[in-house]
Every structure is written in C-alpha cells, then in structure tokens.
Enzyme design. Structure first.
Site, mmCIF file in Angstrom:
data_model
loop_
_atom_site.group_PDB
_atom_site.id
_atom_site.type_symbol
_atom_site.label_atom_id
_atom_site.label_comp_id
_atom_site.label_asym_id
_atom_site.label_seq_id
_atom_site.Cartn_x
_atom_site.Cartn_y
_atom_site.Cartn_z
ATOM 1 N N ILE A 32 0.845 -1.194 0.000
ATOM 2 C CA ILE A 32 0.000 0.000 0.000
ATOM 3 C C ILE A 32 0.882 1.246 0.000
ATOM 4 O O ILE A 32 1.982 1.246 0.553
ATOM 5 C CB ILE A 32 -0.997 0.038 1.177
ATOM 6 C CG1 ILE A 32 -0.282 0.034 2.529
ATOM 7 C CG2 ILE A 32 -1.992 -1.106 1.065
ATOM 8 C CD1 ILE A 32 -1.212 0.345 3.700
ATOM 9 N N TYR A 66 4.663 -1.411 3.209
ATOM 10 C CA TYR A 66 4.105 -0.061 3.251
ATOM 11 C C TYR A 66 5.072 0.861 2.525
ATOM 12 O O TYR A 66 6.268 0.908 2.830
ATOM 13 C CB TYR A 66 3.933 0.375 4.701
ATOM 14 C CG TYR A 66 3.195 1.676 4.939
ATOM 15 C CD1 TYR A 66 1.891 1.662 5.432
ATOM 16 C CD2 TYR A 66 3.809 2.908 4.724
ATOM 17 C CE1 TYR A 66 1.215 2.860 5.695
ATOM 18 C CE2 TYR A 66 3.143 4.097 4.972
ATOM 19 C CZ TYR A 66 1.848 4.063 5.461
ATOM 20 O OH TYR A 66 1.181 5.246 5.714
ATOM 21 N N LYS A 67 4.567 1.611 1.546
ATOM 22 C CA LYS A 67 5.365 2.560 0.773
ATOM 23 C C LYS A 67 5.038 3.967 1.255
ATOM 24 O O LYS A 67 3.924 4.442 1.083
ATOM 25 C CB LYS A 67 5.049 2.404 -0.717
ATOM 26 C CG LYS A 67 5.844 3.310 -1.631
ATOM 27 C CD LYS A 67 5.392 3.128 -3.082
ATOM 28 C CE LYS A 67 6.153 4.060 -4.020
ATOM 29 N NZ LYS A 67 5.608 4.021 -5.405
ATOM 30 N N ALA A 68 6.014 4.630 1.869
ATOM 31 C CA ALA A 68 5.772 5.915 2.532
ATOM 32 C C ALA A 68 6.462 7.060 1.817
ATOM 33 O O ALA A 68 7.541 6.900 1.231
ATOM 34 C CB ALA A 68 6.265 5.859 3.981
ATOM 35 N N LEU A 122 11.024 2.251 -3.145
ATOM 36 C CA LEU A 122 10.282 1.935 -4.373
ATOM 37 C C LEU A 122 10.089 3.274 -5.050
ATOM 38 O O LEU A 122 9.224 4.069 -4.665
ATOM 39 C CB LEU A 122 8.953 1.256 -4.054
ATOM 40 C CG LEU A 122 7.986 0.988 -5.215
ATOM 41 C CD1 LEU A 122 8.670 0.382 -6.420
ATOM 42 C CD2 LEU A 122 6.831 0.106 -4.753
#
Length: 298
Positions: A166, A200-202, A258
């Site tokens: 996400i 988790y992509k922050a 990412l």
C-alpha cells in the site's frame, strides 16, 4: 468485502521475491500515468501519445530492471506489453499497479479505487509477485472508505498469492482548510499502517529537506507505527537529496525504496533518452542499491 476470491494457481509469493540478497528493497517504479505524460510534455513538441508513454515505460523497464530488485508497472499503459515482451529482467520481481486513477478536485490523481479490470490470480500465474494500491489520505474525512478499500485489497492479494503493497500519500483537505502535509504522512501511517499489508510505501518525511534530526525522528515514528516493513518513495524529493534521505530512513528502520522519479526523471530531458537511461539512470539506481545494502538493518 467480497466473500470469496479465486484460489491461487501457483505458490504464494513472498517479500523475498522483492528483495536484494542483502534483504533490502531496491525497487523501481514506472507506474506513473498522466503525471508521466505531463513530465514528458515538458521535453517534446506536440502531443504526448499513449504510445509515447508506453514506449518509455517499456524502454526504462528493459534497461533498468537488471539493476532493480523489483519493478512496478501499470495496466493502463504497459503491464500486458511488459509481460508479453518479457522486458523485466530475471530476478527482478514484477509488481502490478492495482489502482485506478481519476482526476478530481484540480488534481491529476484526485480519486483512487481498486482496478477491477485486473485479474490477480492470472497475474500471479504469469509471474507477477505483488500488487500495489495508492491510497489518498485527506485529513477531513474518508477514513472508513480508505480502511475498507485497503482491507479488501490486502485480502485480494492474499487470496491470489500476491504480496500486498500500500502507498498512502498525504493530500490537501477538500474543505479548503489549512493543512500540514507532513502531519498527513504521519496520520496516514497511524490509520493504515496496521491493516495487514505486507509492505508499506511511505513518502519521505519533510521530503527529506528538514534538519537531519527532524527527518530521522519522523522516520523513527513511522517505524514504530507501521506494522510491516516499509520503504520510501521519491516523489517530491529532489534527485540529489534522495540518496541521503534513503540512508536516513533506512538507519531509522526503513527497508529500502520503491522509486521512479529519482532514477529516471532527468533522463526525459536528454537528447538521447535511451543512452541517458543506460548511463546516468543506471548509475543513480546502482548508487541507491549501494545505499540500501549499506544502511538497511538486518
């Protein structure tokens, strides 16, 4: 939430399918859509066609994936072609963007939903290892819808044997009130960081441009809040700042990146895009790989 999903047709993917031998994530994003078209338009005369966007994505994937642990590609422009043309290098995990974007509220991406045109089980059978969902966090409401969408997405991935990623991003309130972008990054993690996503992509706190101590403390807070491993994206972070920001984040608990813009965006302005990707973009990506190999904690 739907009651049933098709059973996976092959073994379930794991986070290891997205990692380097060091255990760090060094993942490339080429899933930008209308934002990429707008970026390309700054460097060419005439309209940027769907074919122009698709061809850049396939070219970037072909050149850069030998140096990435995974690559994120969207269905709208390039996913099927990337699979058919076998452009993703062996050992680089394929991530499908599972988000449907709509312009709204004066934003290129103002609304997001799960892309129902995707067949997750088929994607897994054809080699994909993960799906990614963008989630827009606004401080003036929508929590119930965000949580429900995230939980459904996680379940869809789990039942298809895919890793769930996400990507919550902080956005302005719709009521026009004042807001704090960085506070939104933290609030999004509080709301969505423990809903079962595998990764988790922050956004990088402060876009990496505050004092080192402030960026590090915010990253420590993300590490305390997010229940899964987490990585950073590069949007909003200057290209020359991103490697240091990645290092700080990883030293405070992140597991890699990412990212797309920090790798290939400046190549769009080159007179020879392919050559710039092969030289400068590859160099930037390899440098970032070295950063995460050095700074991600085992």
């Amino acid at each position: 939430m739907p009651a049933e999903y098709p059973a996976p047709t092959t073994a379930a993917a794991t986070l290891a399918d997205l990692q380097r031998p060091s255990g760090a994530f060094a993942m490339l994003a080429v899933d930008q859509r209308e934002a990429l078209r707008n970026m390309m338009a700054e460097h060419q005369d005439g309209a940027v066609t769907d074919e122009h966007v698709r061809d850049f994505k396939l070219q970037a994937a072909r050149i850069l994936t030998p140096h990435a642990s995974a690559v994120l590609i969207d269905r709208q422009f390039a996913l099927e072609e990337a699979i058919a043309q076998n452009v993703v290098a062996p050992g680089c995990g394929l991530i499908a963007a599972a988000d449907h974007f709509e312009p709204a509220y004066g934003e290129v991406v103002g609304k997001v939903s799960i892309d129902r045109a995707l067949d997750p089980a088929s994607l897994r059978a054809r080699g994909a290892v993960a799906m990614k969902l963008l989630v827009l966090y606004r401080p003036d409401g929508g929590a119930e819808e965000r949580i429900a969408m995230t939980e459904e997405f996680v379940e869809i991935c789990r039942n298809a044997g895919l890793v769930s990623i996400i990507e919550p991003v902080s956005r302005k309130p719709l009521d026009g009130s004042q807001w704090d972008w960085n506070a939104g990054v933290m609030a999004a993690a509080d709301e969505l960081g423990s809903l079962g996503a595998d990764l988790y992509k922050a956004e990088v706190p402060f876009h990496g441009q505050a004092a080192e101590s402030e960026v590090r403390e915010a990253c420590r807070r993300l590490s305390r809040t997010i229940a899964s491993p987490w990585v950073v994206l590069s949007s909003g972070v200057p290209q020359d700042v991103f490697p240091q920001a990645v290092a700080w984040a990883c030293e405070e608990g992140a597991s890699g990146f990412l990212a797309g813009r920090a790798v290939w965006a400046s190549s769009l302005g080159s007179s020879d895009v392919a050559e710039d990707l092969r030289t400068n973009a590859v160099g930037r990506l390899e440098r970032l790989c070295g950063v995460v190999d050095t700074h991600v904690k085992a």
